[in-house]
Design a protein around this motif. Structure first.
Motif, PDB file in Angstrom:
ATOM      1  N   ASP A   1      -9.092   7.502   1.402  1.00  0.00           N
ATOM      2  CA  ASP A   1      -9.914   6.373   1.534  1.00  0.00           C
ATOM      3  C   ASP A   1      -8.949   5.185   1.862  1.00  0.00           C
ATOM      4  OD1 ASP A   1     -12.181   7.782   1.334  1.00  0.00           O
ATOM      5  OD2 ASP A   1     -12.641   7.031  -0.945  1.00  0.00           O
ATOM      6  N   LEU A   2      -8.131   4.947   1.196  1.00  0.00           N
ATOM      7  CA  LEU A   2      -6.972   3.748   1.040  1.00  0.00           C
ATOM      8  C   LEU A   2      -6.296   4.130   2.597  1.00  0.00           C
ATOM      9  CD1 LEU A   2      -5.891   1.444  -0.411  1.00  0.00           C
ATOM     10  CD2 LEU A   2      -4.109   2.798  -1.395  1.00  0.00           C
TER      11      LEU A   2
ATOM     12  N   LYS B   1       0.780  -1.304  -0.002  1.00  0.00           N
ATOM     13  CA  LYS B   1       0.205  -0.061   0.144  1.00  0.00           C
ATOM     14  C   LYS B   1       0.811   1.365   0.128  1.00  0.00           C
ATOM     15  CE  LYS B   1      -1.945   1.460   3.729  1.00  0.00           C
ATOM     16  NZ  LYS B   1      -2.726   1.740   5.065  1.00  0.00           N
TER      17      LYS B   1
ATOM     18  N   ASP C   1      -8.394  -4.164  -2.264  1.00  0.00           N
ATOM     19  CA  ASP C   1      -8.288  -2.465  -2.113  1.00  0.00           C
ATOM     20  C   ASP C   1      -7.274  -1.775  -2.945  1.00  0.00           C
ATOM     21  OD1 ASP C   1     -10.744  -2.940  -0.157  1.00  0.00           O
ATOM     22  OD2 ASP C   1      -9.482  -3.866   1.063  1.00  0.00           O
TER      23      ASP C   1
ATOM     24  N   ARG D   1      -8.069  -1.749  -6.263  1.00  0.00           N
ATOM     25  CA  ARG D   1      -9.182  -1.095  -6.449  1.00  0.00           C
ATOM     26  C   ARG D   1      -9.025   0.722  -6.560  1.00  0.00           C
ATOM     27  NH1 ARG D   1     -13.878  -3.973  -3.254  1.00  0.00           N
ATOM     28  NH2 ARG D   1     -14.336  -5.411  -4.822  1.00  0.00           N
TER      29      ARG D   1
ATOM     30  N   LEU E   1      -8.865   2.855   5.296  1.00  0.00           N
ATOM     31  CA  LEU E   1      -9.310   1.532   5.381  1.00  0.00           C
ATOM     32  C   LEU E   1      -8.421   0.595   6.386  1.00  0.00           C
ATOM     33  CD1 LEU E   1     -11.576   0.013   3.923  1.00  0.00           C
ATOM     34  CD2 LEU E   1     -10.131  -0.471   2.128  1.00  0.00           C
TER      35      LEU E   1
ATOM     36  N   VAL F   1      -6.566  -3.286   5.234  1.00  0.00           N
ATOM     37  CA  VAL F   1      -6.714  -3.251   3.710  1.00  0.00           C
ATOM     38  C   VAL F   1      -6.571  -4.469   3.353  1.00  0.00           C
ATOM     39  CG1 VAL F   1      -4.459  -2.449   3.417  1.00  0.00           C
ATOM     40  CG2 VAL F   1      -5.688  -1.641   1.820  1.00  0.00           C
ATOM     41  N   HIS F   2      -6.879  -4.810   2.133  1.00  0.00           N
ATOM     42  CA  HIS F   2      -6.429  -6.093   1.377  1.00  0.00           C
ATOM     43  C   HIS F   2      -5.677  -5.621  -0.077  1.00  0.00           C
ATOM     44  CE1 HIS F   2      -9.368  -7.483   4.150  1.00  0.00           C
ATOM     45  NE2 HIS F   2      -8.753  -8.741   4.104  1.00  0.00           N
TER      46      HIS F   2
END
Length: 802
Positions: free
Chosen positions: A389-390, A361, A400, A403, A393, A396-397
């Motif tokens: 948003d990231l 991430k 995600d 996306r 979250l 997170v996966h």
């Protein structure tokens, strides 16, 4: 008590350690269930209530032995040292890493166990020094066919015929194959088929039935006649004049008796190569079947109370205290330590997963933050919202992260490439990494893969002898058996009479009954026999007499063999060959060609469709050098057709995924395979007289399909294409069409719509007329291709019929 323990190979220290493992396993089950309900994992299924019996099983499980079990066996895995608590939770969280989850790298549902027995290059790891676990399946009883094969390998390795090839795989066949199955799953046909075959073959299998009285919510009386599998199987019990099984019954909460039973049962297996079954009754399932529901919904208050009183860990603790092996205070301390240890392992697994996500991430966030936007869109910059948003979250996966990046790429579509060059590079790496995490290892990609076997075409003298196709196959098999002592074949009518088409004639007589063996009518467990033996370093050829009978084995081929290399993320393999015969002959059940069903169900297995027996021989030679499984479908009507005998038959190898042009042409490309090659070539001769030059291409293999895009090269020349086979309409022709027009980009080369030619949607009728009017014939092919050309140019190709 010390003398009793010593007679079982136990000590007080061993007993206490076993109790500790049981407590840790139970604590892991309880905590894992909470993790699922907390939303940190998708699903949970656990081995609580089965701990003590698995400790007994593990006690007599030696290096070199094998397990084919199911998803309740976590305590056994802990006890043999094949699973750590942290790995257990990593699999629960689907951590996509072989380091975190060695069994599958996050691909299998929790409590699906495996050990890795090949390295990254596809080479076998030593099996004699390892405690070996074949990869689990969710499908109930699907472990049973493979269990048969794991034990069958011991039978073969004990015989003089295989002694020379046992190095690193066996020590004179002393290895026992342990199987576990839930009582309700013994209702499956695969279980009874495997039980019968194990008794016939007299194999060293030690089967344990974990019986907690229910199959999910359904009580035992609905599953088993007389509500007892050991009672039902009493007819399999050996006696003084007839071989069979030794059958034992034990209680799942009685540690000492379970050890007695396992010690005796395993000794019989190991020494005498006699199958045994242990029916372990009075087990419990304290948390119910899984996280999908609660057992309070279907168990009575009396049953629930009994389960609390006869919980195997409770009973083991009572026995330990009664025998003064430990005090109650020591028991309580062990339980507390177990809970703490499990919590620590769970947290380590969770934080390792989060760290992996963060590692993916953070670089994306950094890239998005440094992108410079043109002034025209800077005022309405959407990137901060994506980043926010990231960032917020949690957890997170990878999905995600993907996306967020996908959204950013689209909002940046008008931004100059130079401004987002680094983001593009990140995206491509991210895509490659996720492909490796989730999509790799369906097939072998090592130097041992079938794709890397060097092609060696047949060589002929100036005047080769013309022989029946069956003679070519027979000579090929003789050469295979001569040069590789690991090779054996099993099948119905394969041994004594050399199979129904004489391909194996003389093999048993020359190489012995263990290398060319007749079997009963049991396609499912024949495949399992091959899978297990292949896992142990042998090279089985399993014959299914007709393609029409393959559905008996399709489930085990699809769920077990086809997924094996993928679901273990390259950690296990079973390089076997399934031989069968199909396409056109006679009637509904001896002329099958349902290839679409096969190729859709068997991704992970090569599907090879030779047009004649020389090609078939080349495929056998290729696959017996490779580490992939393969299905080879010979042409039923080809055994008595004459073919020239190559002078290098033993060395002929046909490349995998490479079509062959059988007839050059410039008007239209016709793609086919198998027995249809003869039909198409005959039709092409007639069409040539009508001014239509067909380029006839035999795809040779359906999985993989035309790796070098030779078909689309032909289409670039002809701009017209026909796909023909004997499957139903919309079957394999649709698959081939999709491969050429979509995957290979052939759509843009078309001058007119493509055509498919298939059999009728029903099974073929019996007799010559039935075959002619059910399957494509020369006249039909000529008419359809001529009609296609008439549609394009009605003046050059006038209508034949109004």
């Amino acid at each position: 008590m010390n003398l009793v323990l010593a007679s079982l190979g136990l000590t007080s220290t061993k007993v206490i350690n076993d109790y500790r493992i049981a407590c840790e396993s139970r604590a892991a089950s309880l905590l894992a269930r909470k993790e699922v309900f907390a939303g940190k994992a998708k699903f949970g299924i656990f081995g609580d209530g089965k701990e003590v019996a698995q400790l007994a099983m593990a006690t007599y499980f030696q290096p070199g032995d094998w397990r084919a079990g199911y998803y309740r066996d976590q305590t056994f895995m802990f006890a043999i040292g094949a699973l750590t608590l942290q790995q257990y939770f990593a699999q629960l969280y689907a951590h996509a890493s072989i380091t975190a989850d060695p069994a599958s790298g996050g691909r299998m549902m929790n409590s699906h166990f495996a050990t890795r027995f090949i390295d990254e290059q596809g080479n076998w790891l030593p099996q004699l020094t390892s405690k070996n676990v074949s990869a689990d399946l969710s499908c109930t009883a699907a472990q049973m066919p493979r269990l048969l094969g794991l034990a069958y390998a011991s039978k073969l390795y004990r015989s003089p015929a295989f002694r020379k090839v046992q190095s690193h795989f066996s020590y004179e066949g002393n290895e026992v194959a342990f199987g576990t199955i839930g009582d309700a799953s013994t209702s499956e046909g695969m279980f009874f088929e495997a039980i019968n075959a194990g008794g016939v073959l007299q194999l060293p299998i030690c089967i344990a039935v974990w019986d907690d009285g229910y199959g999910i919510s359904v009580p035992q009386r609905y599953h088993t006649t007389k509500a007892s599998i050991s009672t039902v199987l009493a007819g399999f019990q050996k006696n003084s004049t007839q071989p069979g099984y030794e059958i034992f019954v034990a209680k799942g909460w009685d540690y000492l008796d379970l050890c007695r039973v396992y010690q005796q049962a395993v000794a019989i297996c190991r020494k005498e190569h006699q199958p045994v079954l242990i029916h372990v009754k009075e087990m419990t399932q304290p948390q119910g079947h899984s996280t999908s529901g609660s057992h309070e919904r279907y168990k009575s208050a009396a049953r629930l109370n009994w389960e609390r009183n006869y919980d195997c860990i409770v009973k083991m603790a009572e026995w330990i205290v009664e025998e003064a092996i430990a005090t109650q205070a020591e028991i309580d301390a062990i339980q507390l330590e177990a809970e703490q240890k499990v919590r620590s392992a769970q947290q380590a697994a969770w934080h390792a997963l989060l760290a992996a996500y963060e590692q993916e991430k953070q670089p994306l966030i950094a890239l998005l933050q440094e992108i410079i936007l043109p002034t025209t869109i800077e005022k309405c910059n959407p990137l901060p919202a994506i980043i926010q948003d990231l960032t917020t979250l949690s957890p997170v996966h990878y999905l995600d992260i993907t996306r967020a990046a996908h959204k950013a790429l689209y909002v940046l579509r008008d931004v100059p490439y130079i401004n987002k060059k680094k983001l593009h590079a990140w995206w491509h790496k991210h895509k490659r990494d996720n492909t490796k995490r989730f999509n790799s290892n369906l097939y072998s990609s090592t130097s041992l893969a079938g794709l890397h076997v060097k092609s060696q075409p047949p060589i002929y003298t100036d005047h080769p002898s013309q022989v029946d196709g069956k003679e070519i196959l027979n000579r090929c098999f003789h050469a295979l058996f001569e040069r590789d002592e690991r090779v054996f074949a099993i099948g119905q009518d394969l041994g004594k009479i050399g199979d129904v088409n004489q391909g194996f004639i003389g093999i048993q007589e020359r190489y012995g009954a263990l290398r060319a063996t007749d079997t009963g009518i049991r396609e499912c467990t024949m495949i399992g026999q091959g899978i297990g033996a292949a896992m142990r370093g042998l090279r089985p050829i399993v014959e299914i007499q007709y393609l029409d009978y393959l559905p008996y084995a399709l489930q085990i081929l699809s769920d077990d063999l086809a997924t094996l290399h993928y679901r273990t993320n390259g950690g296990q393999k079973a390089p076997m060959v399934i031989r069968t015969r199909g396409h056109r002959l006679e009637g509904m059940w001896h002329a099958g060609s349902y290839m679409a069903s096969i190729i859709h169900a068997l991704r992970g297995i090569y599907v090879l469709v030779p047009r004649n027996m020389t090609q078939a021989a080349g495929f056998y030679n290729t696959m017996m050098q490779a580490d992939d499984p393969a299905l080879i479908v010979e042409c039923l009507n080809g055994y008595r057709l004459k073919e020239p005998m190559p002078c290098n038959l033993a060395e002929v190898t046909i490349p995998i995924g490479v079509p062959e042009i059988l007839r050059a042409g410039s008007t239209i490309t016709v793609v086919t395979y198998g027995a249809m090659c003869q039909i198409i070539c005959a039709a092409a001769t007639q069409l040539a007289a009508l001014g239509i030059e067909c380029e006839v291409i035999d795809v040779q293999t359906l999985l993989p399909f035309d790796r070098h895009h030779r078909i689309v090269q032909s289409l670039a020349k002809t701009h017209r294409i026909v796909f023909a086979d004997e499957d139903v309409p919309g079957g394999t022709t649709a698959y081939m069409l999709q491969q050429v027009l979509e995957e290979q980009g052939g759509y843009n080369l078309l001058a007119m719509p493509p055509l498919t030619i298939s059999s009728k949607p029903h099974r073929p009728a019996y007799g010559d007329d039935g075959n002619y009017f059910s399957k494509p014939n020369v006249e039909e092919v000529v008419s359809k291709i001529y009609g296609m050309m008439h549609q394009m140019d009605p003046f050059a190709y006038p209508s034949i019929l109004p």
